[in-house]
Design a protein around this motif. Structure first.
Motif: not given
Length: 241
Positions: A44-45, A30-33, A235-236, A228-231
């Motif tokens: 993002i996966s 996933v990308s988003f703007a 980006r992850i 836990i995901i750190v951005l």
């Protein structure tokens, strides 16, 4: 003008009216703007299995709120896809999708009316017991019942007669009374003291029938999350327990 504005997010002509029974949420590349600007999220996966609690950590501006906003389709992805039970969220009618998702945001929006009315905005047909169960889980019942009129206490516009932490707990109760398949708490305990927050986390574990996403600033908020995901900069950069 506002009422006549055409929303960017639209139902597809063949969108389904049923919510996937399997609450597995997957982000696939996933990308988003926002409005064709700089990407807020890039590639993002990850997967949230049914019943799991997934925490999203990161500095201010790292894309945490943008990420969880893609699940109920407050915005649509720029690239990739978000799926629930293998179904692209864009292939589910918005009304169906959002009926199964409970959201509590950092800035709790409350309305003029009683505390009970505000919680019932989550699900108007909720019974008295369901109302109280949601308030109890959100650690709101104690301060509600200490008020002279209890659940019938009239709130001023935007809940001016409640503290920041109390407002957040009413908003969480509103999200919980929906009995949602997917619960999103977007920094919604930032004004709650650590002790109350710990009790809230324990209550959420007990009522754990849904997939939960918690956006947080404090490490203490997410210690018991399954993942836990750190951005960082959209980006992850780390993923684990």
């Amino acid at each position: 003008e506002v009422l006549n504005t055409e929303p960017d997010v639209q139902d597809r002509p063949d969108a389904q009216a049923t919510f996937p029974a399997n609450g597995r949420v997957a982000f696939e590349n996933v990308s988003f703007a926002y409005d064709n600007g700089e990407p807020v999220l890039q590639d993002i996966s990850f997967v949230a299995e049914p019943g799991q609690t997934v925490a999203i950590l990161g500095a201010t501006g790292s894309g945490k709120s943008s990420l969880v906003s893609l699940i109920p389709r407050f915005y649509d992805v720029t690239a990739g896809r978000v799926t629930i039970g293998g179904v692209d969220v864009r292939d589910i009618r918005q009304a169906t999708l959002r009926a199964h998702i409970g959201v509590a945001l950092q800035e709790a929006i409350l309305f003029a009316g009683s505390i009970a009315d505000n919680i019932r905005h989550g699900r108007e047909q909720a019974t008295e017991d369901e109302l109280r169960d949601a308030a109890r889980a959100a650690q709101a019942e104690e301060f509600i019942t200490s008020m002279p009129d209890g659940y019938a206490t009239d709130l001023g516009q935007r809940g001016v007669n409640l503290s920041g932490g109390q407002k957040q707990r009413v908003a969480i109760a509103r999200a919980l009374v929906r009995q949602p398949d997917i619960l999103i708490l977007d920094d919604s305990t930032s004004a709650v003291d650590v002790e109350t927050e710990a009790r809230l986390q324990a209550a959420l574990e007990q009522a754990h029938t849904n997939t939960t996403f918690i956006v947080a600033q404090r490490i203490s908020t997410v210690l018991k999350a399954d993942k836990i995901i750190v951005l960082d900069n959209g980006r992850i950069v780390a993923e684990g327990s």
